[in-house]
Design an enzyme around this catalytic site. Structure first.
Site, PDB file in Angstrom:
ATOM      1  N   GLU B  37      39.110  46.119  34.052  1.00 62.53           N
ATOM      2  CA  GLU B  37      38.447  44.940  33.316  1.00 62.53           C
ATOM      3  C   GLU B  37      37.107  45.278  33.561  1.00 62.53           C
ATOM      4  O   GLU B  37      36.669  45.559  34.842  1.00 62.53           O
ATOM      5  CB  GLU B  37      39.617  44.424  35.165  1.00 62.53           C
ATOM      6  CG  GLU B  37      40.341  43.428  34.550  1.00 62.53           C
ATOM      7  CD  GLU B  37      40.306  42.490  35.723  1.00 62.53           C
ATOM      8  OE1 GLU B  37      38.857  42.449  36.669  1.00 62.53           O
ATOM      9  OE2 GLU B  37      41.644  42.778  37.034  1.00 62.53           O
ATOM     10  N   ASP B  48      34.236  34.748  43.525  1.00 60.31           N
ATOM     11  CA  ASP B  48      34.315  36.070  43.769  1.00 60.31           C
ATOM     12  C   ASP B  48      33.369  36.370  45.553  1.00 60.31           C
ATOM     13  O   ASP B  48      32.834  35.252  45.760  1.00 60.31           O
ATOM     14  CB  ASP B  48      33.491  36.523  43.244  1.00 60.31           C
ATOM     15  CG  ASP B  48      33.899  37.468  41.347  1.00 60.31           C
ATOM     16  OD1 ASP B  48      35.276  37.851  42.066  1.00 60.31           O
ATOM     17  OD2 ASP B  48      33.599  37.249  40.437  1.00 60.31           O
TER      18      ASP B  48
END
Lengths: 425, 254
Positions: B37, B48
């Protein structure tokens, strides 16, 4: 039991825009899937509350008995001479409990938090006004409260940090990114996605994912609903223009909404021009931004060629935001409202003028609206009626203003006042 | 293919530099990762946690953009692993949705994961991905209703990304107990492989997740290894050995 998908919901997004949460091409929901259920829950609770007379009465009772609504409209007669003789009417949101319009929305969302059975609220704050309002409502309703505030803003607005802590809220300085409002919002969303079962996010402005732009607008529209009636009653006609500052845009939408159908009433939003648009150090999103996605909605934003958000700059922490609510983007594109930048210097001059001519120290945010009204007044002339949303008071800005004005021995406003003094006698 | 779960690594382009990040991605492939990824740096990474934020912040400040991302895609493709881009929506939109799809396909990318784009808002992306024959991966979460789970899975091509927990990225002591149930719910309504992400950092956790999912996604632990590396070469060695540990894990299905 599953919540209805958002395509089932029938919220009228206003302005004849029928798609829920959409304002033309703007708005929507650009969020992690993990938040969709919470947004649906909030949307559903809001729609049912809005239709519930008991909820509306409870909210009105708080606005009247706790916050002090309706707020008055004050004619700024001595300020008028600096506005080409135009009559300047101030909608006094600065007189609300906690010192700004932010409480209007917070009381509504806090009641909703109780309605959906959650015990904790979180909020982002820039200048600290939304944080103080949220901490206040949380204290009133027995909710636990965490406020995210950019570290840079905790310094600029230390007084509001102390107020929030006195009210029992936890204030978390955010040290990521530009350490201002946009990063506080990111951090609040991260908290929400982690603690969504117990926690409601009391969002402070008309940005963010659906239903926030619609819901916050509806909780703020009381400003314009009251003012429209007050002006009609006192002056026998509508104002020629309605003027407000725009960061995320909640006070502006709050006062604009009642006048959207009055085509003859000009709507003017003033953005933070910082050091000047040409310097790149500003927060004038609608003036020089581009459409894109930030904080869960499509709208204008300050962004670079890679789609990264550009850090904004303004002397006013409450306007220091690189995004703007999607309904403002729509009003801009359709030219129903216009938006202009006001520099730090212009805002501070208006700040000082209002303090000295009317005995009202405005929030620096609201001073941007005043600066725009002064220019517009000179354009429209002595017959004009200009309604300005005085969205907050300047107590929180005393340190910033002292520092700013100590830079010059005699300020520009002082010189203007000295020159004008003989005429006034 | 062997009867085992796939291993997916995440690393952002541009940390510590563009070149070093590509080398680190290739190193994870060398350690046994099947899919990489490739993270597009973004100034406001709302999903995040602190570890990925810290690395991405360096890349954003260095001005890393989509051209660098496409170079990473080519580099990973040459290494033999499958490159998939992971991007918040605004960088894709700013680059141009169609242009992104075409250029990603031309660089050898298999598709893209879009953590803040739900299918409700994705018609333009889905059409562009179809034209370029790219996979499009949306996320499902423990809070997804059955209706949304079905809608989201049917909008996916390639695989379905199951966020194992309610929260942001970051290593956790234990992988969420709700993840197996979420995977089972997806399996009940979709034939696509299900990849589980958020919180996996060790071989033992990888083995545990490999026991019920088709793929295991590891992000923050790789980023942490890079952050802790004394220099880029040490970082690359650290991510390669972590990849090897995790690769043993996914072969051990607990």
């Amino acid at each position: 039991m599953s919540a209805p998908s958002r395509t089932d919901n029938g919220v009228d997004a206003g302005n004849g825009v029928e798609v829920p949460g959409r304002f033309g091409p703007y708005g929507g929901r650009y969020v992690p899937e993990a938040l969709v259920a919470a947004l649906d829950e909030l949307d559903e609770a809001y729609r049912s509350a809005r239709a519930d007379l008991g909820f509306r009465e409870a909210l009105w009772a708080l606005q009247r008995d706790y916050s002090g609504r309706p707020t008055p409209v004050t004619e700024a007669k001595r300020l008028s001479q600096y506005a080409g003789g135009a009559r300047i009417l101030l909608k006094r949101e600065d007189l609300n409990h906690t010192g700004s319009h932010k409480i209007n929305n917070v009381l509504g969302q806090s009641l909703l938090t109780q309605r959906i059975g959650k015990s904790r609220v979180i909020a982002e704050t820039g200048a600290g006004q939304h944080g103080v309002a949220t901490a206040t409502a949380a204290a009133l309703m027995g909710l636990s409260c965490t406020v995210y505030m950019g570290e840079e803003d905790t310094r600029r607005q230390a007084l509001n940090v102390a107020r929030m802590r006195l009210l029992g809220a936890e204030v978390i300085p955010v040290t990521t990114g530009s350490r201002t409002l946009k990063d506080a919002i990111n951090e609040a969303f991260r908290d929400w996605v982690t603690n969504v079962e117990t926690t409601n996010y009391v969002f402070g402005t008309v940005a963010g994912p659906h239903p926030f732009p619609t819901m916050v607008r509806d909780f703020q529209r009381v400003i314009g609903d009251e003012a429209r009636e007050q002006v009609l009653e006192r002056f026998g006609r509508l104002p020629d223009a309605v003027v407000a500052c725009v960061g995320g845009g909640s006070n502006a939408i709050g006062i604009f909404t009642a006048f959207l159908g009055d085509d003859e009433v000009r709507l003017l939003g003033l953005e933070a021009g910082g050091d000047g648009i040409e310097t790149g150090r500003h927060a004038a999103t609608l003036t020089s931004g581009l459409p894109g996605v930030l904080h869960g909605a499509r709208s204008y934003l300050l962004q670079d060629e890679n789609g990264q958000t550009i850090e904004s700059h303004s002397i006013s922490a409450g306007l220091d935001y690189p995004g703007v609510g999607p309904e403002h983007a729509y009003l801009r594109d359709t030219a129903r409202a216009s938006y202009l930048p006001v520099t730090d210097a212009e805002a501070m001059k208006a700040f000082e003028l209002l303090s000295r001519t009317e005995g009202i120290i405005p929030a620096i945010e609201s001073a941007h609206a005043l600066a725009g009204a002064l220019v517009l007044g000179r354009e429209l002339g002595p017959d004009a009626l200009i309604l300005v949303n005085l969205s907050g008071r300047g107590d929180k800005d005393v340190a910033t203003a002292s520092e700013y004005f100590d830079l010059a021995e005699q300020t520009e406003a002082e010189r203007d006042l000295a020159e004008r003094a003989p005429e006034e006698q | 293919m062997e009867n085992r779960a796939a291993l997916i690594s995440y690393l952002p382009v541009g940390y510590p530099t563009v070149e070093a990040s590509i080398e680190a991605m290739v190193a994870t492939a060398g350690g046994g990762v099947d899919v990489v990824e490739i993270g597009v740096p973004y100034s406001d990474p709302g999903m995040d946690g602190p570890t990925i934020q810290q690395a991405v912040d360096v890349a954003v400040r260095a001005g890393v953009g989509m051209r660098d991302v496409l170079r990473a895609v080519e580099g990973v493709a040459e290494s033999g692993a499958v490159p998939v881009v992971m991007s918040y929506w605004n960088p894709i939109e700013r680059y141009g949705v169609d242009r992104f799809a075409r250029d990603l396909a031309a660089a050898g990318g298999a598709g893209a994961i879009t953590p803040d784009l739900i299918p409700d808002e994705a018609s333009e992306w889905i059409a562009a991905a179809d034209r370029a024959d790219l996979d499009r991966v949306f996320l499902v979460a423990p809070s997804s209703t059955d209706v949304r789970l079905a809608m989201t899975a049917s909008a996916c091509r390639g695989f379905v990304y199951a966020a194992s927990t309610m929260g942001v990225t970051g290593a956790r002591a234990e992988v969420s107990s709700v993840a197996p149930a979420l995977v089972a719910r997806v399996r009940a309504i979709s034939g696509l492989p299900v990849a589980v992400g958020l919180g996996v950092s060790t071989g033992a956790q990888a083995a545990e997740v490999a026991g019920y999912a088709d793929a295991v996604i590891v992000g923050s632990a790789f980023v942490r290894a890079l952050l802790d590396g004394r220099d880029p070469a040490a970082g690359a060695r650290a991510v390669q050995s972590l990849a090897a540990e995790l690769a043993v894990g996914v072969r051990q299905r607990s």
